[in-house]
Design a protein around this motif. Sequence first.
Motif, PDB file in Angstrom:
ATOM      1  N   UNK A 155       0.853  -1.182   0.000  1.00 51.78           N
ATOM      2  CA  UNK A 155       0.000   0.000   0.000  1.00 51.78           C
ATOM      3  C   UNK A 155       0.892   1.235   0.000  1.00 51.78           C
ATOM      4  N   UNK A 156       0.887   1.960  -1.122  1.00 48.54           N
ATOM      5  CA  UNK A 156       1.763   3.114  -1.285  1.00 48.54           C
ATOM      6  C   UNK A 156       1.442   4.238  -0.315  1.00 48.54           C
ATOM      7  N   UNK A 157       0.268   4.215   0.285  1.00 49.71           N
ATOM      8  CA  UNK A 157      -0.098   5.297   1.205  1.00 49.71           C
ATOM      9  C   UNK A 157       0.769   5.300   2.457  1.00 49.71           C
ATOM     10  N   UNK A 158       1.438   4.187   2.716  1.00 51.01           N
ATOM     11  CA  UNK A 158       2.330   4.133   3.876  1.00 51.01           C
ATOM     12  C   UNK A 158       3.465   5.146   3.752  1.00 51.01           C
ATOM     13  N   UNK A 159       3.791   5.541   2.513  1.00 50.93           N
ATOM     14  CA  UNK A 159       4.873   6.506   2.279  1.00 50.93           C
ATOM     15  C   UNK A 159       4.356   7.923   2.066  1.00 50.93           C
ATOM     16  N   UNK A 160       3.049   8.119   2.126  1.00 50.78           N
ATOM     17  CA  UNK A 160       2.473   9.435   1.860  1.00 50.78           C
ATOM     18  C   UNK A 160       2.549  10.321   3.096  1.00 50.78           C
ATOM     19  N   UNK A 161       3.090  11.524   2.971  1.00 50.72           N
ATOM     20  CA  UNK A 161       3.188  12.416   4.126  1.00 50.72           C
ATOM     21  C   UNK A 161       1.853  12.701   4.798  1.00 50.72           C
ATOM     22  N   UNK A 162       0.784  12.742   4.040  1.00 50.79           N
ATOM     23  CA  UNK A 162      -0.511  13.068   4.644  1.00 50.79           C
ATOM     24  C   UNK A 162      -1.059  11.946   5.521  1.00 50.79           C
ATOM     25  N   UNK A 163      -0.509  10.734   5.332  1.00 42.29           N
ATOM     26  CA  UNK A 163      -0.948   9.587   6.132  1.00 42.29           C
ATOM     27  C   UNK A 163       0.021   9.291   7.274  1.00 42.29           C
ATOM     28  N   UNK A 164       1.093  10.065   7.397  1.00 43.40           N
ATOM     29  CA  UNK A 164       2.117   9.781   8.409  1.00 43.40           C
ATOM     30  C   UNK A 164       1.647  10.212   9.792  1.00 43.40           C
ATOM     31  N   UNK A 165       2.239   9.611  10.799  1.00 41.18           N
ATOM     32  CA  UNK A 165       1.897   9.933  12.185  1.00 41.18           C
ATOM     33  C   UNK A 165       2.084  11.420  12.430  1.00 41.18           C
ATOM     34  N   UNK A 166       1.132  12.009  13.110  1.00 38.67           N
ATOM     35  CA  UNK A 166       1.163  13.439  13.351  1.00 38.67           C
ATOM     36  C   UNK A 166       0.329  14.190  12.328  1.00 38.67           C
ATOM     37  N   UNK A 167       0.552  13.896  11.074  1.00 44.97           N
ATOM     38  CA  UNK A 167      -0.242  14.531  10.014  1.00 44.97           C
ATOM     39  C   UNK A 167      -1.621  13.915   9.882  1.00 44.97           C
ATOM     40  N   UNK A 168      -1.676  12.570   9.957  1.00 42.27           N
ATOM     41  CA  UNK A 168      -2.955  11.902   9.709  1.00 42.27           C
ATOM     42  C   UNK A 168      -3.998  12.281  10.753  1.00 42.27           C
ATOM     43  N   UNK A 169      -3.575  12.440  12.010  1.00 41.83           N
ATOM     44  CA  UNK A 169      -4.535  12.810  13.051  1.00 41.83           C
ATOM     45  C   UNK A 169      -5.124  14.195  12.775  1.00 41.83           C
ATOM     46  N   UNK A 170      -4.269  15.121  12.373  1.00 43.74           N
ATOM     47  CA  UNK A 170      -4.740  16.466  12.027  1.00 43.74           C
ATOM     48  C   UNK A 170      -5.713  16.419  10.853  1.00 43.74           C
ATOM     49  N   UNK A 171      -5.368  15.648   9.842  1.00 41.59           N
ATOM     50  CA  UNK A 171      -6.208  15.583   8.638  1.00 41.59           C
ATOM     51  C   UNK A 171      -7.538  14.901   8.909  1.00 41.59           C
ATOM     52  N   UNK A 172      -7.527  13.912   9.781  1.00 43.02           N
ATOM     53  CA  UNK A 172      -8.782  13.231  10.097  1.00 43.02           C
ATOM     54  C   UNK A 172      -9.699  14.109  10.948  1.00 43.02           C
ATOM     55  N   UNK A 173      -9.132  15.064  11.662  1.00 47.84           N
ATOM     56  CA  UNK A 173      -9.968  16.014  12.396  1.00 47.84           C
ATOM     57  C   UNK A 173     -10.768  16.866  11.408  1.00 47.84           C
ATOM     58  N   UNK A 174     -10.160  17.168  10.268  1.00 43.34           N
ATOM     59  CA  UNK A 174     -10.883  17.892   9.217  1.00 43.34           C
ATOM     60  C   UNK A 174     -12.052  17.052   8.705  1.00 43.34           C
ATOM     61  N   UNK A 175     -11.825  15.747   8.595  1.00 45.22           N
ATOM     62  CA  UNK A 175     -12.867  14.851   8.105  1.00 45.22           C
ATOM     63  C   UNK A 175     -14.057  14.850   9.060  1.00 45.22           C
ATOM     64  N   UNK A 176     -13.773  14.900  10.356  1.00 46.58           N
ATOM     65  CA  UNK A 176     -14.874  14.912  11.328  1.00 46.58           C
ATOM     66  C   UNK A 176     -15.707  16.188  11.194  1.00 46.58           C
TER      67      UNK A 176
END
Length: 332
Positions: free
Chosen positions: A226-247
Amino acid sequence: MRTRILGSTGPEVSALGLGAMSMSGAYGEADRAESIATVHAALDAGVTLIDTADFYGMGHNELLLAEALRGRDRDSYRLSVKFGMLRGPSATDFGGADGRPKAVKNFLAHTLTRLGTDHVDIYRPARRDPDVPIEETVGAVKELIDAGHVRHLGLSEVDAATVRRAHAVHPVADLQIEYSLISRAVEEEVLPTLRELGIGLTAYGVLGRGLISGHWSADRVGRDGDHRAASPRFSAGNVEHNLALVESLRRVAEAKGCTVAQLVIAWVAAQGEDIVPLVGARTRERLAEALPALGLDLTADDLTEIEKAVPPGAARGDRYPAALMSGLGVGN
């Protein structure tokens, strides 16, 4: 199924397209039978635009589509194909782009064989080759159009200046580029240029590779490959912030009576009749969720609430790993 025309010279296609990349290992192993069933379900629902690339699974995706499309009326769907990305045996081995005219023709010869067709509807370099003038790459596609092997010229992930140079050689039907609530750099210069020249836009990544689909979670472990493992937006620290936007989006979606995925697809579609969102569904379940987005009419108030939930630039992290960002025409 609603339809839209890709620019002033392109074909009429369904207002929602199917991107097939995830059916060939980009996000981990996919179920072949389910992938084929999903293509069939899309066609049966009136989806006519199918997007692929010769390097998706190193030919796997084109062979898969050939099987899925077998027996279908060739005039009932449009194939959009990207070419030019060089790969090695490893799934993570990218060797840049090749836009030499003789390579362009070679790529198409293999594509036509794998797809089992005598033409593709839209043919586009996946990335600009920095060592080859875009005029030469586009000139080769023009020759293929004149010979009947290609119907329309497309572009992918290039800047406004490159669009102009290419369009001066041969009319460009559409530019394929990432465009979503969390990837809006296209709005500054590229989208106005497309509209000035009468060029359509096919938007990929409308769900942020699943990040803003409403189905992702911070503790989700990517499958092997899964290439998303290397994506900065899915990395620890970033993903939590981005998922807050989703909520924040989820609250808007619930008030609208739809899912998050439907809301964000509808937002992209609402940015103009010259834009066709591509959804990378690889299961019938995800496709069935995406299709009703076309019937979701967003009011001015809805759009305001969506923009409040995810303002421009709100996402954290680049949309590609650093090594791949340099090949893009625009940033995030």
